[in-house]
Design a protein around this motif. Structure first.
Motif, PDB file in Angstrom:
ATOM      1  N   HIS A 433     -51.648   4.451  27.245  1.00  0.00           N
ATOM      2  CA  HIS A 433     -50.419   4.304  28.021  1.00  0.00           C
ATOM      3  C   HIS A 433     -50.251   5.477  29.005  1.00  0.00           C
ATOM      4  O   HIS A 433     -50.071   5.274  30.198  1.00  0.00           O
ATOM      5  CB  HIS A 433     -49.239   4.226  27.044  1.00  0.00           C
ATOM      6  CG  HIS A 433     -47.874   4.200  27.663  1.00  0.00           C
ATOM      7  ND1 HIS A 433     -47.023   3.130  27.529  1.00  0.00           N
ATOM      8  CD2 HIS A 433     -47.191   5.121  28.403  1.00  0.00           C
ATOM      9  CE1 HIS A 433     -45.890   3.389  28.166  1.00  0.00           C
ATOM     10  NE2 HIS A 433     -45.961   4.602  28.697  1.00  0.00           N
ATOM     11  N   GLU A 434     -50.353   6.711  28.459  1.00  0.00           N
ATOM     12  CA  GLU A 434     -50.078   7.906  29.274  1.00  0.00           C
ATOM     13  C   GLU A 434     -51.212   8.251  30.228  1.00  0.00           C
ATOM     14  O   GLU A 434     -50.992   8.564  31.388  1.00  0.00           O
ATOM     15  CB  GLU A 434     -49.811   9.125  28.377  1.00  0.00           C
ATOM     16  CG  GLU A 434     -48.580   9.018  27.486  1.00  0.00           C
ATOM     17  CD  GLU A 434     -47.267   8.968  28.247  1.00  0.00           C
ATOM     18  OE1 GLU A 434     -47.248   9.300  29.447  1.00  0.00           O
ATOM     19  OE2 GLU A 434     -46.253   8.565  27.633  1.00  0.00           O
ATOM     20  N   HIS A 438     -50.220   4.320  33.196  1.00  0.00           N
ATOM     21  CA  HIS A 438     -49.332   4.680  34.304  1.00  0.00           C
ATOM     22  C   HIS A 438     -50.103   4.968  35.583  1.00  0.00           C
ATOM     23  O   HIS A 438     -49.592   4.775  36.681  1.00  0.00           O
ATOM     24  CB  HIS A 438     -48.487   5.903  33.932  1.00  0.00           C
ATOM     25  CG  HIS A 438     -47.300   5.565  33.079  1.00  0.00           C
ATOM     26  ND1 HIS A 438     -46.404   4.590  33.414  1.00  0.00           N
ATOM     27  CD2 HIS A 438     -46.879   6.076  31.896  1.00  0.00           C
ATOM     28  CE1 HIS A 438     -45.457   4.512  32.481  1.00  0.00           C
ATOM     29  NE2 HIS A 438     -45.742   5.401  31.535  1.00  0.00           N
ATOM     30  N   GLU A 461     -42.975   0.781  32.495  1.00  0.00           N
ATOM     31  CA  GLU A 461     -43.330   1.009  31.088  1.00  0.00           C
ATOM     32  C   GLU A 461     -44.099  -0.184  30.529  1.00  0.00           C
ATOM     33  O   GLU A 461     -45.048  -0.025  29.765  1.00  0.00           O
ATOM     34  CB  GLU A 461     -42.081   1.285  30.248  1.00  0.00           C
ATOM     35  CG  GLU A 461     -41.394   2.618  30.540  1.00  0.00           C
ATOM     36  CD  GLU A 461     -42.347   3.795  30.528  1.00  0.00           C
ATOM     37  OE1 GLU A 461     -43.277   3.822  29.702  1.00  0.00           O
ATOM     38  OE2 GLU A 461     -42.190   4.700  31.369  1.00  0.00           O
ATOM     39  N   HIS A 518     -37.779   1.954  27.673  1.00  0.00           N
ATOM     40  CA  HIS A 518     -38.919   1.723  26.772  1.00  0.00           C
ATOM     41  C   HIS A 518     -38.612   0.591  25.794  1.00  0.00           C
ATOM     42  O   HIS A 518     -39.476  -0.217  25.473  1.00  0.00           O
ATOM     43  CB  HIS A 518     -39.261   2.991  25.986  1.00  0.00           C
ATOM     44  CG  HIS A 518     -39.795   4.094  26.843  1.00  0.00           C
ATOM     45  ND1 HIS A 518     -38.975   4.929  27.545  1.00  0.00           N
ATOM     46  CD2 HIS A 518     -41.061   4.474  27.114  1.00  0.00           C
ATOM     47  CE1 HIS A 518     -39.711   5.791  28.216  1.00  0.00           C
ATOM     48  NE2 HIS A 518     -40.985   5.546  27.975  1.00  0.00           N
TER      49      HIS A 518
HETATM   50 ZN    ZN Z   1     -44.531   5.566  29.867  1.00  0.00          ZN
END
Ligand code: ZN
Length: 653
Positions: A433-434, A438, A461, A518
């Motif tokens: 995800h990070e 993104h 998100e 989120h």
């Molecule tokens: Zn995020």
């Protein structure tokens, strides 16, 4: 991945749950780094008494008295009074004083005044924390009964109620008795007017404001000043740490901090924070000193805190592996080729592990820290931001042992998959995800990055989560050594849908909708999948309880890939209408009946709202000649023993 027999949860009492954290990776550090951590940890524990005194001027004496009753009480320890007394002392320890650590209201003793009187009378005279002019137990009891029992006396540590004199009505010890809010505000306003306006020092940060002979004065917290004995011992440990610094920069940081503690000069403090912000090469890092201002109703005076951390190499390695392969992931993603990035670089997140928590970070701690607090230093020199991985991990583990899984997971087979794989999966999904999610994808030329407006952050998100979910089931992760086998992803898929469809609702109050981005994103992904792929996932009822049932895992991957392609299209084209429809249809509304059922099941688990940590110990291993050959982390010290040991060995004021 294996956790062995490590116990993450410990005592539970009142509204509190105590946890333990594992200092993962400490054994792989060099002996020099271990020494550095050891001395910095000692320094982090030595400010404890400062914080207790800052929180309320009676705290240190009350602590001494309560601890003596705890160790010396000769009466019956099985009575309700004594048991209530123990709970009260444990709460006082947790709060670093007699006010609640979070709500700041005074803690209410569950024992009687009569019990208190009789217990104090039983203590040897020389052990009583008498103040000047007191000759024995009776005068001490007289003084402390209202402080402990009367909710109107020093009722709040920090009073924020509008219209009241916030200083006169707050029990914190940042302002001497009798000082009014107006006096304090005028005092610091004139200081600010006289000072540098472009690069202001943190006026008032490291002192108590008092009135002496009718004049306002600051008692500065420094060597030779207020809290001098504590600060001198901190300085000694910092000096002992210096030879073990990882590089010259880090050594200069420690040196400047010592200079600040010696002088109390706030310009030196700014110089120190600038050096600290720029010290990013070493693995070990620390905070030690007057830091956060939440405990002062005027937001000027900083409570003492200390902690030590070091880079989590495993997490950093994971993030690096993903970043190095970022292009492969981008090229193979299920989104339209027009929306892919041609040249893709991953991002490295800094994850650290805490080695010790002290002062205002103990036992209750933050899990992410971003410092310094000076606005101009942040603007001109930047800030350091870390996620404390081993504390997050301990919270996760505690949540898992809390009965949540047993209550909400559908069957034993699924529970088995979760037990086996969910830890490895959680961390990896966060990294995907990070580090990749993104950063993937592009906007088409001319598309305004803000075109999705209020739906932008939920869509963003969702994009990052879907990128992670899609790749969790990819053989590539097994190939890269990031997942053990081709089954592991199932744990992530189940826990993700369980959270998105059911369990995250426990964080929402009855009658409310989903607000946070989120949470909206997780609801959106889960409910969209539920609606479009009934052959892969469905909700089933059993004895009035709703469960998530997954029928076909490979098809779920297809679902996530399809939604990822659509969400990326929305983002790349700036399709506001489609974003709004997706979020409004799937991300926000809460089914009242289902919500009530989930809350009811959650309530029965009786989980503590507040959590905090018991620290590990560091033990020096010596050879026959007495030289230190290694340093080990020891776990398992009971909560009360740790608190009593701290009061004895780190007693400074
Ligand atoms: Zn995020």
């Amino acid at each position: 991945m294996t956790e062995g027999a490590f116990q993450y949860t410990d005592e539970r009492f009142a509204d509190l749950q105590l946890l333990r954290y594992k200092v993962t990776g400490f054994e792989h550090l060099s002996l020099k780094q271990k020494f550095l951590i050891y001395h910095l940890s000692e320094a982090a524990l030595l400010g404890r008494d400062i914080l207790w005194d800052q929180n309320c001027r009676f705290n240190l004496r009350i602590r001494q008295l309560l601890e003596t009753i705890y160790t010396d009480y000769a009466g019956d320890r099985q009575t309700a009074d004594f048991r209530e007394f123990v709970v009260y002392l444990k709460r006082v320890w947790f709060s670093n004083g007699i006010h609640h650590h979070y709500g700041s209201q005074k803690l209410r003793p569950g024992f009687s005044k009569e019990f208190f009187r009789q217990a104090v009378r039983g203590i040897a005279l020389e052990k009583l924390p008498l103040s000047e002019g007191q000759d024995g137990a009776e005068s001490l009891i007289e003084e402390l009964i209202p402080i402990l029992f009367d909710p109107k006396v020093m009722g709040k540590r920090v009073n924020q109620a509008e219209g009241e004199d916030l200083i006169l009505t707050s029990a914190c010890n940042y302002y001497g008795p009798g000082i009014t809010q107006k006096e304090a505000e005028d005092f610091y306003r004139s200081q600010k007017e006289l000072g540098n306006k472009k690069r202001p020092i943190m006026h008032g940060m490291n002192s108590q404001l008092v009135k002496e002979n009718g004049k306002l004065q600051e008692h500065t917290w420094r060597s030779g000043g207020m809290y001098g004995p504590a600060i001198d011992r901190i300085i000694k440990e910092l000096q002992a740490a210096m030879p073990y610094a990882e590089n010259d920069r880090q050594q200069a940081v420690i040196g400047k901090l010592i200079e600040f503690y010696q002088t109390g000069d706030l310009k030196t403090f700014d110089q120190y924070t600038i050096l600290w912000v720029n010290d990013t090469e070493g693995e070990v890092d620390f905070t030690n000193g007057f830091t956060e201002v939440y405990g002062d109703p005027l937001g000027l005076k900083a409570s003492w805190e200390g902690y030590v951390n070091f880079t989590d190499r495993e997490a950093t390695h994971r993030a690096q592996t993903l970043s190095e392969n970022a292009q492969w992931f981008e090229d193979h993603s299920p989104v339209d080729a027009r929306f892919r990035k041609e040249v893709c670089k991953g991002v490295s997140a800094r994850v650290v592990n805490a080695a010790i928590l002290g002062g205002d970070l103990y036992p209750s701690s933050a899990i992410g820290i971003n410092l310094p607090n000076s606005d101009w230093v942040r603007a001109e020199h930047g800030s350091k931001s870390v996620t404390i991985g081993n504390l997050t991990h301990a919270y996760d583990q505690a949540a898992k042992g809390s009965g949540m899984r047993k209550e909400f997971v559908i069957d034993a087979q699924t529970l088995g998959i979760l037990d086996r794989y969910v830890d490895a999966c959680d961390d990896l999904h966060t990294d995907l995800h990070e580090c990749l999610g993104h950063g993937s994808g592009i906007l088409l030329p001319g598309v305004d990055p803000d075109s999705l407006k209020s739906y932008g952050s939920t869509i963003e998100e969702a994009r990052a989560d879907l990128f992670g979910l899609y790749y969790m089931a990819d053989e590539k992760l097994v190939e890269l050594g990031l997942l053990p086998d081709g089954e592991a992803y199932k744990a992530q898929y189940y826990s993700y849908l369980l959270n998105g469809l059911l369990t995250q609702l426990v964080r929402i109050e009855p009658g409310h909708q989903i607000e946070e981005a989120h949470m909206r994103n997780r609801a959106l992904i889960s409910r969209w999948t539920l609606a479009h792929y009934p052959q892969a996932v469905r909700l089933t009822e059993h004895q009035g309880k709703t469960y998530v049932e997954i029928l076909d895992y490979p098809t779920l991957r297809l679902a996530f890939g399809t939604l990822l392609a659509e969400v990326q299209r929305i983002k790349s084209e700036g399709d506001y209408t489609a974003a709004r429809t997706l979020v409004e249809d799937y991300g926000i509304k809460v089914d009242e009946k289902l919500h009530a059922q989930i809350l009811e099941r959650y309530k029965k688990l009786d989980l503590a709202p507040y959590k905090g940590f018991i620290n590990p110990r560091y033990k020096l291993e010596r050879n026959a000649a007495g030289e230190v050959t290694d340093i080990h982390v020891i776990y398992g010290e009971p909560y009360d023993q740790q608190m009593l040991r701290y009061s004895r060995d780190y007693h400074t004021l």
